[in-house]
Design a protein around this motif. Structure first.
Motif, short mmCIF file in Angstrom:
data_model
loop_
_atom_site.label_atom_id
_atom_site.label_comp_id
_atom_site.label_asym_id
_atom_site.label_seq_id
_atom_site.Cartn_x
_atom_site.Cartn_y
_atom_site.Cartn_z
N TYR A 1 0.85 -1.21 0.00
CA TYR A 1 0.00 0.00 0.00
C TYR A 1 0.88 1.25 0.00
O TYR A 1 1.96 1.24 0.59
N VAL A 2 0.37 2.31 -0.61
CA VAL A 2 0.96 3.64 -0.42
C VAL A 2 -0.13 4.55 0.14
O VAL A 2 -1.30 4.41 -0.22
N SER A 3 0.27 5.47 1.01
CA SER A 3 -0.70 6.40 1.59
C SER A 3 -0.37 7.85 1.24
O SER A 3 0.39 8.52 1.95
N PRO A 4 -0.91 8.34 0.11
CA PRO A 4 -0.76 9.77 -0.20
C PRO A 4 -1.72 10.58 0.68
O PRO A 4 -2.89 10.22 0.84
N PHE A 5 -1.20 11.69 1.24
CA PHE A 5 -1.97 12.51 2.20
C PHE A 5 -2.58 13.72 1.49
O PHE A 5 -1.91 14.74 1.35
#
Ligand code: E4P
Length: 217
Positions: free
Chosen positions: A127-131
């Motif tokens: 997963y990647v978590s862009p804010f």
């Protein structure tokens, strides 16, 4: 688009889980600190409520790959649903590579550019978590970042899933769904706001009034 809840508050997790709308949880060091409880204890309780990916982040003060790998292994051993959340740094990428090769799911967090997301995916992140909210806060369109990452991952046939994070309001949620994010991780207050509509309330009141007028209670 699926929903995770972004909190370490177990009462809110329970409420959202009972509604049937969430399939995972994300936490971060600030959210854990807010609860004033031991990390392992809160995380273990969360795994007993939600049957889905639960992100637990390495300590905010651990900055070297070796330390993150050791902590990541400990986090992964709490429950099979655990996902190890690691900040986007060179050391973080190294830790991501090792943990992912051991089949531990990694969520690379604090992503603020498409290139960071691409690097995380190449290092094996699940997963990647862009804010997006924090980008909006500094006058940069967070939703544009989500759209770019969606396009890049599609073109590159990358399996890394995009968790739209730092969601502050229901419009963010709709925008992320339209942009093609796999998941939005949402605070409980935003879920509550999404449920409501004044015409729904007015409709219920009218149906009740009509029913009572015709049939009594
Ligand atoms: C993501 O996983 C983070 O926990 C979170 O979404 C950050 O949100 P904030 O910018 O509102 O603190």
């Amino acid at each position: 688009m699926r929903f995770f809840i972004d909190t370490a508050k177990v009462e809110d997790i329970r409420k959202a889980n009972d509604m049937g709308v969430i399939c995972g949880v994300t936490t971060n060091p600030s959210l854990i600190a807010k609860e004033g409880r031991k990390f392992e204890e809160v995380i273990a309780e969360i795994t007993s409520i939600v049957d889905g990916p639960i992100s637990g982040e390495v300590k905010a003060t651990t900055v070297d790959a070796e330390g993150m790998i050791n902590e990541g292994r400990a986090i992964a051993s709490i429950h099979p649903n655990m996902v190890v959340k690691i900040p986007m740094t060179v050391e973080g990428l190294k830790a991501c590579k090792v943990l992912s090769s051991e089949k531990t799911a990694v969520n690379m967090t604090l992503i603020f550019s498409a290139n960071q997301a691409l690097l995380a995916a190449r290092a094996g992140a699940a997963y990647v978590s862009p804010f997006l909210g924090r980008l909006d806060d500094i006058n940069q369109r967070g939703i544009d970042l989500i759209s770019e990452i969606v396009k890049i991952f599609e073109k590159g046939n990358l399996n890394t899933q995009i968790i739209a994070a730092s969601i502050r309001n229901p419009i963010h949620v709709t925008d992320c769904a339209l942009a093609g994010a796999d998941i939005a991780t949402v605070p409980y207050s935003v879920i509550e706001t999404m449920v409501k509509h004044p015409l729904t309330d007015a409709g219920i009141a009218k149906f009740q009034a009509d029913y009572r007028a015709a049939f009594g209670e």
